[in-house]
Design a protein around this motif. Structure first.
Motif, PDB file in Angstrom:
ATOM      1  N   SER A 232       0.824  -1.217   0.000  1.00  0.00           N
ATOM      2  CA  SER A 232       0.000   0.000   0.000  1.00  0.00           C
ATOM      3  C   SER A 232       0.861   1.272   0.000  1.00  0.00           C
ATOM      4  N   PHE A 233       2.161   1.096   0.221  1.00  0.00           N
ATOM      5  CA  PHE A 233       3.097   2.233   0.194  1.00  0.00           C
ATOM      6  C   PHE A 233       3.795   2.281  -1.162  1.00  0.00           C
ATOM      7  N   SER A 234       4.170   3.484  -1.590  1.00  0.00           N
ATOM      8  CA  SER A 234       5.008   3.600  -2.792  1.00  0.00           C
ATOM      9  C   SER A 234       6.438   3.215  -2.409  1.00  0.00           C
ATOM     10  N   MET A 235       7.245   3.003  -3.415  1.00  0.00           N
ATOM     11  CA  MET A 235       8.677   2.682  -3.189  1.00  0.00           C
ATOM     12  C   MET A 235       9.322   3.771  -2.308  1.00  0.00           C
ATOM     13  N   LYS A 236       9.033   5.032  -2.646  1.00  0.00           N
ATOM     14  CA  LYS A 236       9.612   6.167  -1.916  1.00  0.00           C
ATOM     15  C   LYS A 236       9.172   6.152  -0.445  1.00  0.00           C
ATOM     16  N   GLU A 237       7.883   5.844  -0.215  1.00  0.00           N
ATOM     17  CA  GLU A 237       7.353   5.809   1.151  1.00  0.00           C
ATOM     18  C   GLU A 237       7.961   4.648   1.959  1.00  0.00           C
ATOM     19  N   ARG A 238       8.215   3.537   1.270  1.00  0.00           N
ATOM     20  CA  ARG A 238       8.832   2.404   1.976  1.00  0.00           C
ATOM     21  C   ARG A 238      10.215   2.791   2.499  1.00  0.00           C
ATOM     22  N   ILE A 239      10.883   3.667   1.755  1.00  0.00           N
ATOM     23  CA  ILE A 239      12.215   4.127   2.183  1.00  0.00           C
ATOM     24  C   ILE A 239      12.079   5.196   3.272  1.00  0.00           C
ATOM     25  N   ASN A 240      11.247   6.219   3.020  1.00  0.00           N
ATOM     26  CA  ASN A 240      11.173   7.381   3.919  1.00  0.00           C
ATOM     27  C   ASN A 240      10.289   7.165   5.138  1.00  0.00           C
ATOM     28  N   VAL A 241       9.184   6.437   4.968  1.00  0.00           N
ATOM     29  CA  VAL A 241       8.243   6.247   6.083  1.00  0.00           C
ATOM     30  C   VAL A 241       8.591   4.979   6.874  1.00  0.00           C
ATOM     31  N   LEU A 242       8.857   3.891   6.152  1.00  0.00           N
ATOM     32  CA  LEU A 242       9.121   2.619   6.843  1.00  0.00           C
ATOM     33  C   LEU A 242      10.597   2.396   7.156  1.00  0.00           C
ATOM     34  N   GLY A 243      11.456   3.239   6.564  1.00  0.00           N
ATOM     35  CA  GLY A 243      12.890   3.153   6.881  1.00  0.00           C
ATOM     36  C   GLY A 243      13.619   1.980   6.250  1.00  0.00           C
ATOM     37  N   LEU A 244      13.081   1.469   5.127  1.00  0.00           N
ATOM     38  CA  LEU A 244      13.778   0.364   4.448  1.00  0.00           C
ATOM     39  C   LEU A 244      14.925   0.914   3.608  1.00  0.00           C
ATOM     40  N   ASN A 245      15.997   0.132   3.490  1.00  0.00           N
ATOM     41  CA  ASN A 245      17.088   0.514   2.581  1.00  0.00           C
ATOM     42  C   ASN A 245      16.552   0.537   1.155  1.00  0.00           C
ATOM     43  N   ASP A 247      17.772  -0.619  -1.567  1.00  0.00           N
ATOM     44  CA  ASP A 247      17.876  -1.878  -2.310  1.00  0.00           C
ATOM     45  C   ASP A 247      17.072  -3.012  -1.657  1.00  0.00           C
ATOM     46  N   ARG A 248      16.329  -2.690  -0.607  1.00  0.00           N
ATOM     47  CA  ARG A 248      15.416  -3.660   0.016  1.00  0.00           C
ATOM     48  C   ARG A 248      13.973  -3.275  -0.282  1.00  0.00           C
ATOM     49  N   ALA A 249      13.731  -1.971  -0.426  1.00  0.00           N
ATOM     50  CA  ALA A 249      12.366  -1.449  -0.546  1.00  0.00           C
ATOM     51  C   ALA A 249      11.634  -1.958  -1.791  1.00  0.00           C
ATOM     52  N   ASP A 250      12.387  -2.237  -2.854  1.00  0.00           N
ATOM     53  CA  ASP A 250      11.716  -2.728  -4.068  1.00  0.00           C
ATOM     54  C   ASP A 250      11.598  -4.255  -4.082  1.00  0.00           C
ATOM     55  N   VAL A 251      12.669  -4.960  -3.655  1.00  0.00           N
ATOM     56  CA  VAL A 251      12.665  -6.437  -3.760  1.00  0.00           C
ATOM     57  C   VAL A 251      11.764  -7.109  -2.729  1.00  0.00           C
ATOM     58  N   ILE A 252      11.414  -6.407  -1.658  1.00  0.00           N
ATOM     59  CA  ILE A 252      10.646  -7.043  -0.573  1.00  0.00           C
ATOM     60  C   ILE A 252       9.236  -7.455  -1.047  1.00  0.00           C
ATOM     61  N   ILE A 253       8.688  -6.731  -2.035  1.00  0.00           N
ATOM     62  CA  ILE A 253       7.347  -7.048  -2.552  1.00  0.00           C
ATOM     63  C   ILE A 253       7.364  -8.362  -3.363  1.00  0.00           C
ATOM     64  N   PRO A 254       8.227  -8.479  -4.392  1.00  0.00           N
ATOM     65  CA  PRO A 254       8.272  -9.775  -5.092  1.00  0.00           C
ATOM     66  C   PRO A 254       8.702 -10.933  -4.192  1.00  0.00           C
ATOM     67  N   ALA A 255       9.527 -10.653  -3.182  1.00  0.00           N
ATOM     68  CA  ALA A 255       9.917 -11.723  -2.239  1.00  0.00           C
ATOM     69  C   ALA A 255       8.677 -12.257  -1.531  1.00  0.00           C
ATOM     70  N   CYS A 256       7.822 -11.343  -1.061  1.00  0.00           N
ATOM     71  CA  CYS A 256       6.546 -11.737  -0.424  1.00  0.00           C
ATOM     72  C   CYS A 256       5.727 -12.601  -1.373  1.00  0.00           C
ATOM     73  N   GLU A 257       5.665 -12.197  -2.627  1.00  0.00           N
ATOM     74  CA  GLU A 257       4.856 -12.932  -3.615  1.00  0.00           C
ATOM     75  C   GLU A 257       5.350 -14.368  -3.773  1.00  0.00           C
ATOM     76  N   ILE A 258       6.672 -14.551  -3.778  1.00  0.00           N
ATOM     77  CA  ILE A 258       7.214 -15.911  -3.922  1.00  0.00           C
ATOM     78  C   ILE A 258       6.916 -16.735  -2.676  1.00  0.00           C
ATOM     79  N   TYR A 259       7.189 -16.170  -1.491  1.00  0.00           N
ATOM     80  CA  TYR A 259       6.929 -16.917  -0.249  1.00  0.00           C
ATOM     81  C   TYR A 259       5.457 -17.293  -0.129  1.00  0.00           C
TER      82      TYR A 259
END
Length: 293
Positions: A232-245, A247-259
């Motif tokens: 529900s967050f944009s890539m930018k928000e995942r970095i600025n709001v959630l504090g993800l690195n 290079d983690r903020a984009d890959v975490i979504i497809p990782a969830c999809e695989i798991y």
């Protein structure tokens, strides 16, 4: 004694330096230093089948830094492994030779089956009931390794060209998804009550975000809710709001999809996350090798 493990993955490169502990004949290790450098080889390897000069230079510099750290920490033995990005790049071997010459590190490009074996050598099942059935799920940037254990014995293991960077670059193929689902159905249908064991950087991060108590399993329902929340967050928000690195903020979504796909297909309700990865498996592989000498 100190051992070192180097993992040249598709999304990042890692160095783990571990203290080797001998206690009454049993040998274990304690993590001393972990360094992660976001050199993303996957974009080059999966889109162009070639590692660019810029990425190769960054990788060589990272390896030189790792070599210096290993020297300072007086590492007695190391093992360096490269996975799917280096496997697929037409100049992977050439880059490995550059690393040998310029950084003095002997980098092995391992095939998918070896990668799966190294990952489950991390002994994530040590604290887990031997009478139960477990599916190891390791999701990387370029590949996903699945290994089914029953009664503490390996039943089946396979590596699939399905990873987070591949999905981001639209390089994942429908037949690979189907091949993975077929493997899961075929090997899990005779086993009831299978538990997942998730390894790799993304699931470790997801586990932290889930706020589960240490050692408690992560349920399918909780992971699905976490996925919907992150998505529900944009890539930018995942970095600025959630504090993800970055290079983690984009890959975490497809990782969830695989798991989520694997858990659903195997009818797994919950997954243990022992927060280990490829580097832990490499250290354990070195320990096992030296015990058997």
């Amino acid at each position: 004694m100190r051992y070192a493990a180097i993992d040249v993955g598709s999304n990042a490169v890692r160095l783990l330096i571990a203290n080797i502990i001998e206690n009454n004949g049993s040998i274990s290790f304690k993590k001393n230093t972990l360094v992660r450098v976001p050199v993303r080889l996957g974009d080059d390897a999966f889109l162009n089948k070639h590692i660019s000069d810029k990425k190769a230079d960054d990788l060589v510099k990272s390896m030189q830094a790792f070599k210096n750290l290993m020297d300072v920490f007086k590492v007695t033995e190391y093992m360096a492994c490269a996975t799917s990005a280096m496997r697929e790049a037409d100049n992977g071997q050439e880059v490995a030779e550059r690393i040998k010459t310029e950084a003095g590190i002997d980098l092995q490009i391992v095939h998918g089956q070896s990668e799966a074996e190294i990952i489950y050598a991390s002994h994530a099942e040590i604290n887990i009931d031997k009478d139960k059935n477990y599916l190891y799920i390791d999701v990387g940037g370029g590949s996903t390794e699945l290994s089914l254990f029953s009664q503490g014995e390996l039943q089946a293991s396979q590596s699939f060209n399905l990873g987070t960077i591949r999905i981001l670059d639209n390089q994942d193929k429908e037949e690979t998804w189907n091949e993975m689902k077929d493997f899961i159905r075929e090997h899990t249908r005779h086993h009831k009550n299978i538990f997942g064991i998730g390894t790799g950087g993304n699931i470790n991060k997801l586990y932290k975000l889930s706020n589960e108590k240490d050692g408690a399993p992560l349920t399918y329902v909780k992971l699905k809710a976490l996925y919907n929340y992150l998505d529900s967050f944009s890539m930018k928000e995942r970095i600025n709001v959630l504090g993800l690195n970055q290079d983690r903020a984009d890959v975490i979504i497809p990782a969830c999809e695989i798991y989520l796909t694997v858990l659903k297909c195997a009818n797994i309700k919950s997954m243990y996350v022992p927060t280990v990865g490829m580097v832990d498996g490499i250290i354990q592989t070195l320990i096992d090798k030296n015990i058997n000498l």
